[in-house]
Design a protein around this motif. Sequence first.
Motif, PDB file in Angstrom:
ATOM      1  N   ASN A  91      -3.070   1.298  -1.083  1.00 49.95           N
ATOM      2  CA  ASN A  91      -3.220   0.328  -2.139  1.00 49.95           C
ATOM      3  C   ASN A  91      -1.978   0.504  -3.052  1.00 49.95           C
ATOM      4  O   ASN A  91      -1.453  -0.479  -3.529  1.00 49.95           O
ATOM      5  CB  ASN A  91      -4.769   0.247  -2.824  1.00 49.95           C
ATOM      6  N   LYS A  92      -1.759   1.856  -3.321  1.00 49.58           N
ATOM      7  CA  LYS A  92      -0.735   2.186  -4.318  1.00 49.58           C
ATOM      8  C   LYS A  92       0.520   1.724  -3.940  1.00 49.58           C
ATOM      9  O   LYS A  92       1.554   0.970  -4.598  1.00 49.58           O
ATOM     10  CB  LYS A  92      -0.725   3.605  -4.502  1.00 49.58           C
ATOM     11  N   GLN A  93       0.733   1.761  -2.465  1.00 49.46           N
ATOM     12  CA  GLN A  93       2.204   1.388  -1.908  1.00 49.46           C
ATOM     13  C   GLN A  93       2.258  -0.097  -1.971  1.00 49.46           C
ATOM     14  O   GLN A  93       3.119  -0.796  -2.259  1.00 49.46           O
ATOM     15  CB  GLN A  93       2.360   1.633  -0.505  1.00 49.46           C
ATOM     16  N   VAL A  99       0.768  -2.250  -4.131  1.00 46.43           N
ATOM     17  CA  VAL A  99       0.842  -2.745  -5.292  1.00 46.43           C
ATOM     18  C   VAL A  99       2.233  -2.622  -6.089  1.00 46.43           C
ATOM     19  O   VAL A  99       2.874  -3.442  -6.527  1.00 46.43           O
ATOM     20  CB  VAL A  99      -0.244  -1.853  -6.486  1.00 46.43           C
ATOM     21  N   GLU A 100       2.758  -1.453  -5.547  1.00 39.50           N
ATOM     22  CA  GLU A 100       4.359  -1.223  -5.690  1.00 39.50           C
ATOM     23  C   GLU A 100       5.194  -2.291  -5.215  1.00 39.50           C
ATOM     24  O   GLU A 100       5.890  -2.794  -5.948  1.00 39.50           O
ATOM     25  CB  GLU A 100       4.758   0.031  -5.634  1.00 39.50           C
ATOM     26  N   ASN A 136     -12.335  -0.536  -2.709  1.00 39.86           N
ATOM     27  CA  ASN A 136     -10.842  -0.290  -2.506  1.00 39.86           C
ATOM     28  C   ASN A 136     -10.429  -1.342  -1.467  1.00 39.86           C
ATOM     29  O   ASN A 136      -9.418  -2.025  -1.434  1.00 39.86           O
ATOM     30  CB  ASN A 136     -10.688   1.013  -1.823  1.00 39.86           C
ATOM     31  N   GLU A 172      -6.461   4.679  -1.413  1.00 34.78           N
ATOM     32  CA  GLU A 172      -5.709   4.401  -2.688  1.00 34.78           C
ATOM     33  C   GLU A 172      -4.243   4.740  -2.472  1.00 34.78           C
ATOM     34  O   GLU A 172      -3.523   3.870  -3.083  1.00 34.78           O
ATOM     35  CB  GLU A 172      -6.208   5.856  -3.433  1.00 34.78           C
ATOM     36  N   LEU A 173      -3.888   5.646  -1.500  1.00 32.52           N
ATOM     37  CA  LEU A 173      -2.438   5.421  -1.275  1.00 32.52           C
ATOM     38  C   LEU A 173      -1.678   4.337  -0.711  1.00 32.52           C
ATOM     39  O   LEU A 173      -0.761   3.696  -1.072  1.00 32.52           O
ATOM     40  CB  LEU A 173      -2.089   6.873  -0.129  1.00 32.52           C
TER      41      LEU A 173
END
Length: 159
Positions: A112-114, A116-117, A28, A109-110
């Motif tokens: 990284n998701k933000q 990436v978006e 991560n 993960e949260l």
Amino acid sequence: MDTENYLQIMIDSLVQKEELLKQIVDYNEKQQTIITAAEFDDQAFEQNLSDKGELVEKILKLDEGFNSVFNRVKDEVQHNKAKFKQPLQRLKELVSAVTDLGVRIQAQELRNKQLVEKRFAQMRKELSNAKRTTSKANAYYKNANKLNNYESHFLDQKK
């Protein structure tokens, strides 16, 4: 097999799971570096996701094994807690460590998701701007070519 051996198998399983979760934490962190880099490396990003997926599969298999062993010894352990005090204490410590790592991974993960978006939105915007710029440049060149295409009879009339 006796209950103490089953408890040792459960401890070993949690130790392995803890190590795998630590590896996911590392992946991560690498993923965050890839996402925030000036130049987005899609191959490294895909490889990171693939490697992390393999670790998750291993964790799921460990969890299945842990649950099946737990179901075998649950009744005996509940009736003889004093007899298995030391292995149970070690199991509690490991479950706590694994849970903490799980929470840390969820937060990563949260985040990284933000990221990436946000990165993909930026890339879509850059692509849209590039398309728009190309379209405008093509229109300019078409118009410029039309200006240069004049009939030769206009030039010859002034003799």
